[in-house]
Design a protein around this motif. Structure first.
Motif, PDB file in Angstrom:
ATOM      1  N   PHE A   1       0.829  -1.207   0.000  1.00 19.72           N
ATOM      2  CA  PHE A   1       0.000   0.000   0.000  1.00 19.72           C
ATOM      3  C   PHE A   1       0.863   1.258   0.000  1.00 19.72           C
ATOM      4  CE2 PHE A   1      -1.605   3.208   3.090  1.00 19.72           C
ATOM      5  CZ  PHE A   1      -2.557   3.813   2.274  1.00 19.72           C
ATOM      6  N   GLN A   2       1.950   1.228   0.737  1.00 18.40           N
ATOM      7  CA  GLN A   2       2.833   2.388   0.855  1.00 18.40           C
ATOM      8  C   GLN A   2       3.855   2.475  -0.272  1.00 18.40           C
ATOM      9  OE1 GLN A   2       4.318   1.456   4.786  1.00 18.40           O
ATOM     10  NE2 GLN A   2       2.815   2.792   5.791  1.00 18.40           N
ATOM     11  N   ASP A   3       3.775   1.548  -1.241  1.00 18.06           N
ATOM     12  CA  ASP A   3       4.724   1.507  -2.362  1.00 18.06           C
ATOM     13  C   ASP A   3       6.158   1.306  -1.880  1.00 18.06           C
ATOM     14  OD1 ASP A   3       2.811   1.804  -4.374  1.00 18.06           O
ATOM     15  OD2 ASP A   3       2.845   3.982  -4.210  1.00 18.06           O
ATOM     16  N   ASP A   4       6.324   0.557  -0.796  1.00 15.19           N
ATOM     17  CA  ASP A   4       7.655   0.293  -0.256  1.00 15.19           C
ATOM     18  C   ASP A   4       8.259  -1.004  -0.796  1.00 15.19           C
ATOM     19  OD1 ASP A   4       7.726   2.553   1.244  1.00 15.19           O
ATOM     20  OD2 ASP A   4       7.109   1.601   3.120  1.00 15.19           O
ATOM     21  N   VAL A   5       7.480  -1.780  -1.540  1.00 14.21           N
ATOM     22  CA  VAL A   5       7.978  -3.047  -2.061  1.00 14.21           C
ATOM     23  C   VAL A   5       7.278  -3.324  -3.389  1.00 14.21           C
ATOM     24  CG1 VAL A   5       6.219  -4.377  -0.793  1.00 14.21           C
ATOM     25  CG2 VAL A   5       8.319  -5.514  -1.537  1.00 14.21           C
ATOM     26  N   PRO A   6       8.008  -3.789  -4.412  1.00 18.55           N
ATOM     27  CA  PRO A   6       7.351  -4.187  -5.662  1.00 18.55           C
ATOM     28  C   PRO A   6       6.376  -5.325  -5.409  1.00 18.55           C
ATOM     29  CG  PRO A   6       9.729  -3.966  -5.971  1.00 18.55           C
ATOM     30  CD  PRO A   6       9.479  -3.904  -4.502  1.00 18.55           C
ATOM     31  N   ARG A   7       5.254  -5.282  -6.078  1.00 19.19           N
ATOM     32  CA  ARG A   7       4.222  -6.291  -5.828  1.00 19.19           C
ATOM     33  C   ARG A   7       4.737  -7.701  -6.071  1.00 19.19           C
ATOM     34  NH1 ARG A   7       0.203  -8.610  -9.389  1.00 19.19           N
ATOM     35  NH2 ARG A   7      -1.498  -9.534  -8.170  1.00 19.19           N
ATOM     36  N   ILE A   8       5.485  -7.905  -7.136  1.00 16.21           N
ATOM     37  CA  ILE A   8       5.940  -9.261  -7.450  1.00 16.21           C
ATOM     38  C   ILE A   8       6.844  -9.800  -6.349  1.00 16.21           C
ATOM     39  CG2 ILE A   8       7.928  -8.501  -8.834  1.00 16.21           C
ATOM     40  CD1 ILE A   8       7.291 -10.887 -10.713  1.00 16.21           C
ATOM     41  N   GLU A   9       7.617  -8.925  -5.722  1.00 16.81           N
ATOM     42  CA  GLU A   9       8.468  -9.363  -4.606  1.00 16.81           C
ATOM     43  C   GLU A   9       7.631  -9.703  -3.375  1.00 16.81           C
ATOM     44  OE1 GLU A   9      11.662  -6.746  -3.656  1.00 16.81           O
ATOM     45  OE2 GLU A   9      12.357  -6.562  -5.735  1.00 16.81           O
ATOM     46  N   ALA A  10       6.585  -8.907  -3.126  1.00 13.17           N
ATOM     47  CA  ALA A  10       5.712  -9.185  -1.982  1.00 13.17           C
ATOM     48  C   ALA A  10       5.011 -10.525  -2.155  1.00 13.17           C
ATOM     49  CB  ALA A  10       4.698  -8.061  -1.815  1.00 13.17           C
ATOM     50  N   LEU A  11       4.494 -10.776  -3.347  1.00 17.46           N
ATOM     51  CA  LEU A  11       3.805 -12.042  -3.597  1.00 17.46           C
ATOM     52  C   LEU A  11       4.764 -13.220  -3.476  1.00 17.46           C
ATOM     53  CD1 LEU A  11       1.560 -11.056  -6.642  1.00 17.46           C
ATOM     54  CD2 LEU A  11       0.827 -11.405  -4.291  1.00 17.46           C
ATOM     55  N   ASP A  12       5.984 -13.050  -3.991  1.00 15.87           N
ATOM     56  CA  ASP A  12       6.934 -14.154  -3.942  1.00 15.87           C
ATOM     57  C   ASP A  12       7.370 -14.445  -2.513  1.00 15.87           C
ATOM     58  OD1 ASP A  12       8.608 -16.090  -5.474  1.00 15.87           O
ATOM     59  OD2 ASP A  12      10.232 -14.969  -4.523  1.00 15.87           O
ATOM     60  N   ALA A  13       7.554 -13.397  -1.714  1.00 16.10           N
ATOM     61  CA  ALA A  13       7.939 -13.609  -0.319  1.00 16.10           C
ATOM     62  C   ALA A  13       6.845 -14.353   0.437  1.00 16.10           C
ATOM     63  CB  ALA A  13       8.232 -12.261   0.349  1.00 16.10           C
ATOM     64  N   PHE A  14       5.609 -14.001   0.184  1.00 18.84           N
ATOM     65  CA  PHE A  14       4.491 -14.659   0.865  1.00 18.84           C
ATOM     66  C   PHE A  14       4.334 -16.090   0.378  1.00 18.84           C
ATOM     67  CE2 PHE A  14      -0.178 -14.886   1.992  1.00 18.84           C
ATOM     68  CZ  PHE A  14       0.044 -14.833   3.358  1.00 18.84           C
ATOM     69  N   ARG A  15       4.535 -16.295  -0.924  1.00 13.97           N
ATOM     70  CA  ARG A  15       4.473 -17.649  -1.489  1.00 13.97           C
ATOM     71  C   ARG A  15       5.559 -18.533  -0.904  1.00 13.97           C
ATOM     72  NH1 ARG A  15       8.323 -20.619  -3.968  1.00 13.97           N
ATOM     73  NH2 ARG A  15       9.056 -18.656  -4.867  1.00 13.97           N
ATOM     74  N   SER A  16       6.772 -18.001  -0.803  1.00 12.34           N
ATOM     75  CA  SER A  16       7.893 -18.780  -0.267  1.00 12.34           C
ATOM     76  C   SER A  16       7.626 -19.210   1.177  1.00 12.34           C
ATOM     77  CB  SER A  16       9.179 -17.956  -0.349  1.00 12.34           C
ATOM     78  OG  SER A  16      10.260 -18.662   0.196  1.00 12.34           O
ATOM     79  N   ALA A  17       7.099 -18.281   1.983  1.00 10.87           N
ATOM     80  CA  ALA A  17       6.803 -18.612   3.376  1.00 10.87           C
ATOM     81  C   ALA A  17       5.698 -19.661   3.461  1.00 10.87           C
ATOM     82  CB  ALA A  17       6.392 -17.351   4.132  1.00 10.87           C
ATOM     83  N   ALA A  18       4.685 -19.542   2.618  1.00  7.54           N
ATOM     84  CA  ALA A  18       3.585 -20.514   2.622  1.00  7.54           C
ATOM     85  C   ALA A  18       4.079 -21.895   2.198  1.00  7.54           C
ATOM     86  CB  ALA A  18       2.466 -20.036   1.696  1.00  7.54           C
ATOM     87  N   THR A  19       4.967 -21.949   1.203  1.00 14.49           N
ATOM     88  CA  THR A  19       5.510 -23.231   0.743  1.00 14.49           C
ATOM     89  C   THR A  19       6.299 -23.914   1.856  1.00 14.49           C
ATOM     90  OG1 THR A  19       5.644 -22.397  -1.526  1.00 14.49           O
ATOM     91  CG2 THR A  19       6.945 -24.338  -0.996  1.00 14.49           C
ATOM     92  N   GLN A  20       7.133 -23.141   2.533  1.00 10.83           N
ATOM     93  CA  GLN A  20       7.926 -23.710   3.633  1.00 10.83           C
ATOM     94  C   GLN A  20       7.035 -24.217   4.761  1.00 10.83           C
ATOM     95  OE1 GLN A  20      10.869 -20.873   4.886  1.00 10.83           O
ATOM     96  NE2 GLN A  20      11.742 -20.645   2.824  1.00 10.83           N
TER      97      GLN A  20
END
Length: 626
Positions: free
Chosen positions: A471-490
């Motif tokens: 929301f604050q434009d502090d992170v590219p969306r694709i990076e945010a999605l990938d970080a959340f995906r990686s945590a969910a996979t683990q």
């Protein structure tokens, strides 16, 4: 221009993010176009659809997978996996029919198979609208001429000079501090009464521009699907009721019309009666008041609530719409625009998509409220899925693409399944923050209110942190999605990982990595055909060792050994340390009695990992070469 190349991805183009700069002369934070890629030149077997409209068509506040264009694309891919679709969204916030018309020639140049339109809520306050702060007059012909001349540098210089001169004498608004929204900045006229000259000018503006737009697409042979306009009728009280004051033709006060104070007191009393369950009394009170001041929006709204409580739902719907139509702050389109949409669609052979009715059908008692709407007119995620589904059903009803082999053998159960389009919790949270920001300012709060601190959602969680940063434009969306995906996979949460990967693939189809990651999840789910298709899509983007390994393993498991071997060989050559690929390759060699080759792979595994018992058993089972 509307369309520009995607940097770093040859053969792909996208809508220019800041194309809205054409239409805004003094807005600091320009609205942007949703991020969609498509091929250029267009591939012959691809179906191309282009969306036009304002913030609802753009998918505010979620954008991406939640917007109706992406929902439609999800439906199409689910029902026609054998076909290829590109759905490009050119919608943006705070624009109206002037923008749609201005972009139309560039959209025609894209050779779409259909154009989808959902627009009208911004007709008064959108860029260049009759009530907008960005207004340039009331003649659609003159304004469209200006837009046509806008590319010329002389015209741009003149416009910039005028804006600079005006800026020298303009005072900064009192509430210009941080938190000021685009919604605030666009309003020029806060009161546009029903049947007033400005109200009628807005209708004429919409009729003129949409008439030209639909005729232009008809002349180009492009089918148009245009949605009816829906808003939050049940749960959004009018922003601005009429003053209640009236004068005679001689300028004298009309004593038959109550004062504003008297009207507001009657409405407060009726509201208290509704709250106390005395709906009949409230109804009689509002009927009497509306006999004297029929355009007072607040009275219609209280009357609607009383009627709903009494079970008179059809009458309540009419009253709720009367409250919306008489709201003098014109953020919600009046029903007259839906009348114009149907008339012009009939005249030009366009298909009317009954999106308003679709949302009503999905709402309790058929009254569109907070189940489908976040605030005054932007849908919830469920609402966006209904809107996208309505456009999908319109395509199905017209047998879209049947002349090119599309077969619409779908059923209602499949449609319901397709409605579960992937929306990441990250996008959902970012959208919730945007709604907080909007509703913390005017017109939801008194003018001059300062936007307060965001209330943190899901505090202390990865999702909450990533959603806030997005929301604050502090992170590219694709990076945010990938970080959340990686945590969910683990964590073994394959469903969450799957949704985030699907969201990435839909928005960034040519980025390497997500397809093969989703293919591995599909393998665990036993959905092997889908996994193979995803692996092949990944390899179409570019050679990747992991994709060769996944595809080779899938082919081996399906006993397609001769097809599996070259893929596994490629995986090993690109990544010699991939022991899974070596083991599967050794097994494939053994099945083809290539004992020596199998032995080489098994020994290579043990050299890297002496404790690899599967490889040791395989090596011990291999016969000597004859």
């Amino acid at each position: 221009s509307l369309i520009i190349p995607v940097d770093g991805y040859e053969g792909y183009v996208q809508a220019r993010e800041d194309v809205s700069a054409r239409y805004f002369s003094s807005i600091a934070n320009l609205p942007s176009v949703p991020f969609d890629w498509f091929t250029e030149p267009r591939e012959a077997d691809t179906f191309r659809i282009v969306f036009q409209g304002g913030s609802t068509a753009a998918g505010w506040p979620y954008y991406f997978s939640a917007d109706m264009a992406d929902v439609l694309e999800w439906h199409l891919n689910a029902s026609h996996p054998e076909a290829s679709f590109e759905v490009l969204n050119t919608a943006m916030a705070a624009v109206n029919s002037y923008t749609l018309l201005d972009l139309s020639e560039e959209i025609i140049a894209l050779e779409p198979d259909a154009v989808m339109i959902y627009a009208g809520h911004n007709e008064y306050y959108g860029a260049l609208g009759v009530g907008s702060s960005q207004r340039m007059g009331s003649s659609p012909a003159v304004i469209n001429l200006y837009l046509a001349l806008r590319p010329y540098r002389t015209v741009q210089l003149l416009q910039q000079t005028i804006s600079a001169i005006v800026g020298l004498f303009a005072s900064e608004p009192d509430d210009s501090a941080s938190g000021r929204t685009l919604m605030q900045d666009m309003v020029g006229e806060q009161r546009i009464p029903n049947e007033s000259d400005l109200f009628e000018e807005g209708l004429d503006q919409f009729r003129f521009n949409m008439n030209v737009l639909l005729a232009r697409y008809a002349d180009a042979g492009i089918p148009v699907y245009i949605g009816t306009l829906a808003a939050n009728e049940r749960d959004q009280p009018p922003f601005q009721s009429g003053s209640g004051a009236s004068t005679t033709e001689q300028g004298q006060s009309d004593s038959s019309v109550p004062s504003t104070e008297e009207i507001d007191e009657e409405i407060r009393t009726a509201g208290a009666e509704v709250a106390a369950g005395r709906d009949e009394d409230a109804l009689l009170r509002m009927d009497a008041l509306l006999d004297r001041t029929p355009l007072y929006a607040g009275a219609h709204f209280v009357r609607a609530r009383a009627l709903e409580n009494l079970g008179r739902v059809d009458e309540a719907r009419t009253a709720y719409r009367a409250a919306k139509d008489n709201d003098e702050l014109r953020f919600r389109a009046p029903e007259e625009l839906n009348v114009i949409i149907r008339e012009l669609a009939s005249e030009h052979g366009a298909t009317v998509v009954e999106t308003q009715q679709a949302l009503a059908d999905a709402s309790p008692n058929g009254l569109i409220g907070s189940d489908m709407m976040l605030e005054h007119l932007h849908p919830t995620i469920a609402g966006y899925r209904v809107l996208g589904g309505a456009f999908y059903m319109a395509l199905a009803g017209n047998q879209f693409g049947a002349d090119r082999g599309l077969r619409w053998a779908w059923d209602q159960a499949m449609l319901q399944t397709a409605r579960h389009s992937p929306v990441s919790v990250i996008d959902s949270l970012a959208g919730a923050y945007r709604v907080q920001q909007l509703m913390g300012s005017w017109p939801f709060q008194p003018i001059g209110s300062r936007f307060s601190q965001i209330d943190t959602l899901m505090p202390g969680t990865l999702a909450g942190n990533l959603g806030l940063r997005l929301f604050q434009d502090d992170v590219p969306r694709i990076e945010a999605l990938d970080a959340f995906r990686s945590a969910a996979t683990q964590a073994g949460d394959l469903r969450t990982a799957e949704v985030n990967l699907q969201a990435v693939i839909q928005s960034y189809p040519m980025v390497a990595g997500p397809h093969v990651a989703l293919a591995k999840i599909r393998m665990q789910q036993g959905r092997l055909e889908e996994a193979e298709s995803l692996a092949r899509t990944e390899l179409a983007i570019g050679d990747q060792a992991e994709a060769f390994q996944v595809l080779g393993t899938l082919l081996l498991n399906r006993q397609r050994i001769d097809d599996a071997i070259p893929n596994l060989e490629k995986a090993v050559s690109m990544n010699p340390n991939d022991l899974r690929a070596r083991y599967n390759l050794a097994g494939a060699y053994a099945l083809r009695q290539r004992w020596s080759d199998a032995r080489v792979q098994a020994e290579a595994i043990l050299a890297r990992n002496p404790n690899a018992q599967d490889a040791r058993r395989l090596l011990n089972s291999l016969p000597e070469d004859s």
